[in-house]
Design a protein around this motif. Sequence first.
Motif, short mmCIF file in Angstrom:
data_model
loop_
_atom_site.label_atom_id
_atom_site.label_comp_id
_atom_site.label_asym_id
_atom_site.label_seq_id
_atom_site.Cartn_x
_atom_site.Cartn_y
_atom_site.Cartn_z
N SER A 108 0.69 -1.05 -0.08
CA SER A 108 -0.12 0.05 0.09
C SER A 108 0.93 1.47 -0.03
O SER A 108 0.39 2.60 -0.12
N ASP A 109 2.22 1.07 0.24
CA ASP A 109 2.92 2.19 0.22
C ASP A 109 3.56 2.48 -1.31
O ASP A 109 4.03 3.55 -1.45
N GLU A 110 3.22 1.60 -2.26
CA GLU A 110 4.04 1.95 -3.41
C GLU A 110 2.81 2.84 -4.16
O GLU A 110 1.72 3.01 -3.60
#
Length: 91
Positions: free
Chosen positions: A24-26
């Motif tokens: 989800s940080d990508e």
Amino acid sequence: ALEDLGIKRILTLGPDYKTIENVSDEKEVVLLVDLDKEGKSIYHRIKKGLIEHGVRVNDKLRKYLFKNTKLRQIEGFGSYLRKNGEMVQIC
């Protein structure tokens, strides 16, 4: 197959799809699952979860494979490219 192509950042999904939270940080991912009926279902569920977490899913490679090949199992992707001498730009 992806490692054979020199792709270094590969995440494998487990049955509980916790990978969605892990990426989800990508900003953007390429999601490769089999291109058969079950793979399509899995793809759409995971894509929906990624989008809900603000991750863009790059579909260019998947669309290329559907349109231009008979490949339906991702495991055969590397050998397909080597056999046909093709390189696909997905970015």
